[in-house]
Design an enzyme around this catalytic site. Structure first.
Site, PDB file in Angstrom:
ATOM      1  N   TYR A 157       1.236  -1.370   0.112  1.00  0.00           N
ATOM      2  CA  TYR A 157       0.301  -0.272  -0.103  1.00  0.00           C
ATOM      3  C   TYR A 157       0.937   1.203   0.137  1.00  0.00           C
ATOM      4  CZ  TYR A 157      -3.229   4.078   1.319  1.00  0.00           C
ATOM      5  OH  TYR A 157      -3.676   5.222   1.706  1.00  0.00           O
ATOM      6  N   LYS A 161       1.561   4.683  -3.252  1.00  0.00           N
ATOM      7  CA  LYS A 161       1.149   5.513  -2.410  1.00  0.00           C
ATOM      8  C   LYS A 161       2.445   6.367  -2.779  1.00  0.00           C
ATOM      9  CE  LYS A 161      -3.000   6.040  -1.394  1.00  0.00           C
ATOM     10  NZ  LYS A 161      -4.335   6.546  -2.571  1.00  0.00           N
TER      11      LYS A 161
HETATM   12  P1  NDP Z   1     -12.957   4.696   0.901  1.00  0.00           P
HETATM   13  O1  NDP Z   1     -13.578   2.809   0.775  1.00  0.00           O
HETATM   14  O2  NDP Z   1     -14.317   5.563   1.745  1.00  0.00           O
HETATM   15  O3  NDP Z   1     -13.295   4.979  -0.745  1.00  0.00           O
HETATM   16  C1  NDP Z   1     -12.674   4.653  -2.100  1.00  0.00           C
HETATM   17  C2  NDP Z   1     -13.496   4.839  -3.051  1.00  0.00           C
HETATM   18  O4  NDP Z   1     -12.747   4.580  -3.784  1.00  0.00           O
HETATM   19  C3  NDP Z   1     -14.785   4.750  -3.517  1.00  0.00           C
HETATM   20  O5  NDP Z   1     -16.063   5.591  -3.949  1.00  0.00           O
HETATM   21  C4  NDP Z   1     -14.504   3.048  -4.552  1.00  0.00           C
HETATM   22  O6  NDP Z   1     -15.857   3.605  -4.866  1.00  0.00           O
HETATM   23  C5  NDP Z   1     -13.378   3.741  -4.743  1.00  0.00           C
HETATM   24  N1  NDP Z   1     -12.330   2.924  -5.376  1.00  0.00           N
HETATM   25  C6  NDP Z   1     -12.063   2.258  -5.425  1.00  0.00           C
HETATM   26  N2  NDP Z   1     -11.809   1.118  -6.352  1.00  0.00           N
HETATM   27  C7  NDP Z   1     -11.951   1.418  -7.345  1.00  0.00           C
HETATM   28  C8  NDP Z   1     -11.548   1.258  -8.261  1.00  0.00           C
HETATM   29  N3  NDP Z   1     -11.274   0.214  -9.687  1.00  0.00           N
HETATM   30  N4  NDP Z   1     -12.829   1.987  -9.130  1.00  0.00           N
HETATM   31  C9  NDP Z   1     -13.626   2.958  -9.346  1.00  0.00           C
HETATM   32  N5  NDP Z   1     -13.490   3.629  -8.407  1.00  0.00           N
HETATM   33  C10 NDP Z   1     -12.921   2.975  -6.868  1.00  0.00           C
HETATM   34  O7  NDP Z   1     -11.867   5.165   2.020  1.00  0.00           O
HETATM   35  P2  NDP Z   1     -11.290   6.601   1.659  1.00  0.00           P
HETATM   36  O8  NDP Z   1     -12.369   7.144   1.201  1.00  0.00           O
HETATM   37  O9  NDP Z   1     -10.646   6.452   2.818  1.00  0.00           O
HETATM   38  O10 NDP Z   1     -10.437   6.473   0.277  1.00  0.00           O
HETATM   39  C11 NDP Z   1      -9.920   7.795  -0.449  1.00  0.00           C
HETATM   40  C12 NDP Z   1      -8.482   7.584  -1.255  1.00  0.00           C
HETATM   41  O11 NDP Z   1      -7.993   8.218   0.571  1.00  0.00           O
HETATM   42  C13 NDP Z   1      -7.715   7.000  -1.180  1.00  0.00           C
HETATM   43  O12 NDP Z   1      -7.092   6.375  -2.017  1.00  0.00           O
HETATM   44  C14 NDP Z   1      -7.029   6.224  -0.085  1.00  0.00           C
HETATM   45  O13 NDP Z   1      -5.990   5.314  -0.306  1.00  0.00           O
HETATM   46  C15 NDP Z   1      -6.603   7.806  -0.030  1.00  0.00           C
HETATM   47  N6  NDP Z   1      -6.150   7.854   1.813  1.00  0.00           N
HETATM   48  C16 NDP Z   1      -7.249   6.992   2.267  1.00  0.00           C
HETATM   49  C17 NDP Z   1      -6.497   7.178   3.471  1.00  0.00           C
HETATM   50  C18 NDP Z   1      -7.511   6.466   5.360  1.00  0.00           C
HETATM   51  O14 NDP Z   1      -7.215   6.869   6.311  1.00  0.00           O
HETATM   52  N7  NDP Z   1      -9.007   6.971   4.247  1.00  0.00           N
HETATM   53  C19 NDP Z   1      -5.711   8.124   4.292  1.00  0.00           C
HETATM   54  C20 NDP Z   1      -4.759   8.855   3.624  1.00  0.00           C
HETATM   55  C21 NDP Z   1      -5.300   8.229   2.152  1.00  0.00           C
HETATM   56  P3  NDP Z   1     -16.024   2.120  -5.753  1.00  0.00           P
HETATM   57  O15 NDP Z   1     -16.253   0.341  -4.462  1.00  0.00           O
HETATM   58  O16 NDP Z   1     -18.215   2.347  -5.246  1.00  0.00           O
HETATM   59  O17 NDP Z   1     -16.070   1.561  -7.076  1.00  0.00           O
HETATM   60  C1  8X3 Z   2      -4.144   5.440   4.722  1.00  0.00           C
HETATM   61  C2  8X3 Z   2      -3.497   6.175   5.670  1.00  0.00           C
HETATM   62  O1  8X3 Z   2      -3.033   4.675   8.346  1.00  0.00           O
HETATM   63  O2  8X3 Z   2      -3.232   3.093   6.139  1.00  0.00           O
HETATM   64  O3  8X3 Z   2      -3.419   6.252   3.305  1.00  0.00           O
HETATM   65  O4  8X3 Z   2      -1.394   5.229   6.904  1.00  0.00           O
HETATM   66  S1  8X3 Z   2      -2.740   4.774   6.451  1.00  0.00           S
END
Ligand code: NDP
Ligand code: 8X3
Length: 259
Positions: A157, A161
């Site tokens: 992961y 990133k």
């Molecule tokens: P969620 O699981 O709540 O949302 C993830 C979103 O990504 C969903 O809308 C999902 O939609 C979409 N997604 C996943 N795979 C696909 C695909 N193949 N095609 C299209 N859409 C896709 O997680 P977050 O909101 O937390 O994550 C959003 C971003 O933030 C990610 O890139 C994550 O790595 C990043 N992030 C999150 C952190 C956290 O702690 N939560 C911290 C740092 C970064 P669907 O399944 O409907 O396709």
């Molecule tokens: C997701 C944040 O908590 O895995 O990008 O570092 S964490």
């Protein structure tokens, strides 16, 4: 603050978490939205709510960003009125699993690499061509603190990133003469469906990730995205790293102990 009224903002992964919060934040500013994700029924529900609440226009897309052919078709067949995309929020992404590399699951690696890296470059390629035609645009990638510093069991992961960070910098170079801005917003711990997805639906385990802390909300992150998007035209925010107050790094987290 520059106005976003009537701008077109494309958000990938808008069905949940940070992407959904971005949809609401930008709708509040009266931007028109292209919302995509695989779970189309969620996109439909969110779109209707935004149209009713903010009176904006929404173009809905069922899209799996991993599939380049699907991405190509989606953007080559966009109705003309939606072609002038002002802002792309590359948010779709996920983590799968939590293990040492030598015990890792190849399918989970593929899913992370295909979504977080390939998905981002698939969408960026197609949308950049539209932005170049329009001689303006802004790409905002959602990276992570895990793209700056890894943590135990975070190997693949974190690698994806780190790749997002490299791509943000590279794309900025690629479009330096095109009037296109490139930013990244790199959050620490945000409470969304992220951990539920990472632990394949194990909600109890997911809940433990945020035990004893006040994590970021998805809106905290969408506000940072909005900040990038509303700067004067001569300004490019390169990167925002945003963590909850209790998080000093990927590994230094202050938790209140439960009695
Ligand atoms: P969620 O699981 O709540 O949302 C993830 C979103 O990504 C969903 O809308 C999902 O939609 C979409 N997604 C996943 N795979 C696909 C695909 N193949 N095609 C299209 N859409 C896709 O997680 P977050 O909101 O937390 O994550 C959003 C971003 O933030 C990610 O890139 C994550 O790595 C990043 N992030 C999150 C952190 C956290 O702690 N939560 C911290 C740092 C970064 P669907 O399944 O409907 O396709
Ligand atoms: C997701 C944040 O908590 O895995 O990008 O570092 S964490």
């Amino acid at each position: 603050m520059e106005s976003l009224k009537d701008k077109i903002v494309l958000i990938t992964g808008a069905s949940s978490g940070i992407g959904k919060a971005c949809a609401f934040t930008f709708a509040k500013e009266k931007a028109n939205l292209i919302l995509c994700a695989r779970r189309y029924e969620r996109i439909e529900r969110i779109s209707q709510e935004l149209i009713d609440k903010y009176g904006i226009k929404v173009f809905k897309m069922k899209l799996d960003v991993r599939n380049y052919e699907q991405v190509q078709n989606a953007f080559s067949s966009l109705p003309e009125e939606w072609e002038k995309i002002d802002i792309l929020v590359n948010n779709a992404g996920l983590a799968r699993g939590f293990s040492k590399l030598f015990e890792g699951d190849v399918n989970q690696w593929d899913e992370m690499i295909d979504t977080n890296i390939r998905g981002l470059i698939h969408v960026s390629r197609e949308v950049l061509n539209l932005m170049i035609k329009n001689e303006k645009g802004h790409i905002i990638n959602i990276g992570s603190t895990a793209g700056h510093e890894t943590y135990t069991y975070g190997n693949v992961y974190a690698a994806t990133k780190f790749a997002v960070k490299a791509l943000t910098q590279s794309i900025r170079l690629d479009v330096l003469d095109k009037g296109i801005r490139v930013s990244s917003v790199d959050p620490g711990m945000v409470e969304t469906e992220f951990s539920i997805v990472r632990f394949s639906g194990d909600t109890e385990r997911a809940k433990k990730v945020y035990e004893g802390i006040s994590p970021l909300s998805p809106e905290d992150v969408s506000n940072a995205v909005l900040f990038c998007a509303t700067q004067p035209p001569n300004v490019n925010i390169n990167q925002i790293i945003i963590t909850p107050l209790c998080q000093a790094s990927s590994t230094q987290i202050h938790r209140k102990t439960m009695s």
